[in-house]
Design a protein around this motif. Structure first.
Motif, PDB file in Angstrom:
ATOM      1  N   ILE A  22      -0.989  -7.178  -3.680  1.00 50.76           N
ATOM      2  CA  ILE A  22      -0.235  -6.153  -1.660  1.00 50.76           C
ATOM      3  C   ILE A  22      -1.307  -5.481  -1.652  1.00 50.76           C
ATOM      4  CG2 ILE A  22       0.957  -4.099  -2.134  1.00 50.76           C
ATOM      5  CD1 ILE A  22       2.437  -4.607  -4.748  1.00 50.76           C
ATOM      6  N   PRO A  23      -1.962  -6.156  -0.189  1.00 49.47           N
ATOM      7  CA  PRO A  23      -2.972  -5.746   0.279  1.00 49.47           C
ATOM      8  C   PRO A  23      -3.275  -4.086   0.285  1.00 49.47           C
ATOM      9  CG  PRO A  23      -1.558  -6.881   1.867  1.00 49.47           C
ATOM     10  CD  PRO A  23      -0.683  -6.530   0.947  1.00 49.47           C
ATOM     11  N   LYS A  24      -4.462  -3.919   0.159  1.00 52.17           N
ATOM     12  CA  LYS A  24      -5.450  -2.726  -0.221  1.00 52.17           C
ATOM     13  C   LYS A  24      -4.225  -1.527   0.803  1.00 52.17           C
ATOM     14  CE  LYS A  24      -9.207  -0.019  -0.543  1.00 52.17           C
ATOM     15  NZ  LYS A  24     -10.401   0.082  -0.522  1.00 52.17           N
ATOM     16  N   GLN A  25      -4.177  -1.421   1.964  1.00 52.61           N
ATOM     17  CA  GLN A  25      -3.850  -0.586   2.803  1.00 52.61           C
ATOM     18  C   GLN A  25      -2.419  -0.461   2.307  1.00 52.61           C
ATOM     19  OE1 GLN A  25      -2.823  -1.826   6.568  1.00 52.61           O
ATOM     20  NE2 GLN A  25      -3.529   0.217   7.553  1.00 52.61           N
ATOM     21  N   ALA A  26      -1.480  -1.165   1.716  1.00 51.33           N
ATOM     22  CA  ALA A  26      -0.211  -1.196   2.435  1.00 51.33           C
ATOM     23  C   ALA A  26       0.052  -0.361   0.507  1.00 51.33           C
ATOM     24  CB  ALA A  26       0.001  -2.224   1.401  1.00 51.33           C
ATOM     25  N   ARG A  27      -1.276  -0.646  -0.602  1.00 50.62           N
ATOM     26  CA  ARG A  27      -0.993  -0.262  -1.880  1.00 50.62           C
ATOM     27  C   ARG A  27      -1.046   1.608  -1.348  1.00 50.62           C
ATOM     28  NH1 ARG A  27      -4.325  -4.252  -3.678  1.00 50.62           N
ATOM     29  NH2 ARG A  27      -5.950  -2.518  -3.713  1.00 50.62           N
ATOM     30  N   GLU A  28      -1.960   1.548  -0.669  1.00 53.94           N
ATOM     31  CA  GLU A  28      -2.468   2.901  -0.296  1.00 53.94           C
ATOM     32  C   GLU A  28      -1.012   3.593   0.525  1.00 53.94           C
ATOM     33  OE1 GLU A  28      -6.122   2.256   1.746  1.00 53.94           O
ATOM     34  OE2 GLU A  28      -7.395   2.665   0.070  1.00 53.94           O
ATOM     35  N   ILE A  29      -0.752   3.136   1.249  1.00 54.42           N
ATOM     36  CA  ILE A  29      -0.360   3.775   2.306  1.00 54.42           C
ATOM     37  C   ILE A  29       1.147   4.057   1.264  1.00 54.42           C
ATOM     38  CG2 ILE A  29       1.769   3.417   4.111  1.00 54.42           C
ATOM     39  CD1 ILE A  29      -0.008   2.172   5.353  1.00 54.42           C
ATOM     40  N   PHE A  30       2.000   3.257   0.225  1.00 56.18           N
ATOM     41  CA  PHE A  30       2.952   3.326  -0.563  1.00 56.18           C
ATOM     42  C   PHE A  30       2.666   3.779  -1.654  1.00 56.18           C
ATOM     43  CE2 PHE A  30       4.387   0.448   2.961  1.00 56.18           C
ATOM     44  CZ  PHE A  30       5.118   1.344   3.825  1.00 56.18           C
ATOM     45  N   ASN A  31       1.176   4.317  -2.104  1.00 57.57           N
ATOM     46  CA  ASN A  31       1.494   5.305  -3.553  1.00 57.57           C
ATOM     47  C   ASN A  31       1.544   4.473  -4.605  1.00 57.57           C
ATOM     48  OD1 ASN A  31      -0.318   6.737  -4.808  1.00 57.57           O
ATOM     49  ND2 ASN A  31       1.623   8.319  -5.193  1.00 57.57           N
ATOM     50  N   ILE A  32       1.070   2.640  -4.935  1.00 54.18           N
ATOM     51  CA  ILE A  32       0.874   1.362  -5.130  1.00 54.18           C
ATOM     52  C   ILE A  32      -0.158   1.566  -6.433  1.00 54.18           C
ATOM     53  CG2 ILE A  32       1.523  -0.974  -6.748  1.00 54.18           C
ATOM     54  CD1 ILE A  32       2.822  -0.716  -3.241  1.00 54.18           C
ATOM     55  N   LYS A  33       0.528   2.030  -8.132  1.00 57.63           N
ATOM     56  CA  LYS A  33      -1.209   2.545  -8.481  1.00 57.63           C
ATOM     57  C   LYS A  33      -0.812   1.357  -9.484  1.00 57.63           C
ATOM     58  CE  LYS A  33      -2.115   5.834  -6.978  1.00 57.63           C
ATOM     59  NZ  LYS A  33      -3.186   5.976  -5.570  1.00 57.63           N
ATOM     60  N   PRO A  34      -1.829   0.648 -10.008  1.00 58.93           N
ATOM     61  CA  PRO A  34      -1.607  -0.720 -11.583  1.00 58.93           C
ATOM     62  C   PRO A  34      -0.703  -0.304 -12.562  1.00 58.93           C
ATOM     63  CG  PRO A  34      -4.180  -0.235 -10.720  1.00 58.93           C
ATOM     64  CD  PRO A  34      -2.807   0.693 -10.241  1.00 58.93           C
ATOM     65  N   GLY A  35       0.509  -0.539 -12.843  1.00 57.33           N
ATOM     66  CA  GLY A  35       1.004  -0.402 -14.408  1.00 57.33           C
ATOM     67  C   GLY A  35       2.259   0.020 -13.455  1.00 57.33           C
ATOM     68  N   ASP A  36       2.438   0.247 -12.439  1.00 53.23           N
ATOM     69  CA  ASP A  36       3.344   0.175 -11.547  1.00 53.23           C
ATOM     70  C   ASP A  36       4.558  -0.898 -11.319  1.00 53.23           C
ATOM     71  OD1 ASP A  36       3.307   3.159 -10.778  1.00 53.23           O
ATOM     72  OD2 ASP A  36       2.366   2.210  -8.740  1.00 53.23           O
ATOM     73  N   THR A  37       5.766  -0.388 -11.286  1.00 55.80           N
ATOM     74  CA  THR A  37       6.792  -1.350 -11.304  1.00 55.80           C
ATOM     75  C   THR A  37       7.204  -1.240 -10.370  1.00 55.80           C
ATOM     76  OG1 THR A  37       7.532  -1.160 -14.460  1.00 55.80           O
ATOM     77  CG2 THR A  37       8.847  -2.109 -12.865  1.00 55.80           C
TER      78      THR A  37
END
Length: 73
Positions: A22-37
């Motif tokens: 998942i692109p970094k910008q998408a992870r930041e915008i949607f607060n996706i962290k390692p271990g998230d399901t």
């Protein structure tokens, strides 16, 4: 053509093991962290969607609330 405010599009490459990054910008915008399901929804005609986890929290909270607000104990 500029994207409408709050709308984004990214690309991801599928690796040999079927994994995507998942692109970094998408992870930041949607607060996706390692271990998230994440939940992936698929429709053969419309494609794949990854809705925010909060959409399911609200749905399940409502479905299992027995007529009470989720916050009520």
């Amino acid at each position: 053509m500029p994207a409408p405010k709050g709308k984004y599009a990214w690309t991801a490459t599928v690796g040999e093991k079927g994994q995507i990054v998942i692109p970094k910008q998408a992870r930041e915008i949607f607060n996706i962290k390692p271990g998230d399901t994440l939940v992936l929804l698929g429709d053969e005609e419309r494609g794949i969607a990854i809705p925010p986890k909060s959409a399911f929290e609200n749905l399940f909270g409502t479905a299992f609330s027995n007529g009470k607000d989720v916050d009520d104990k």
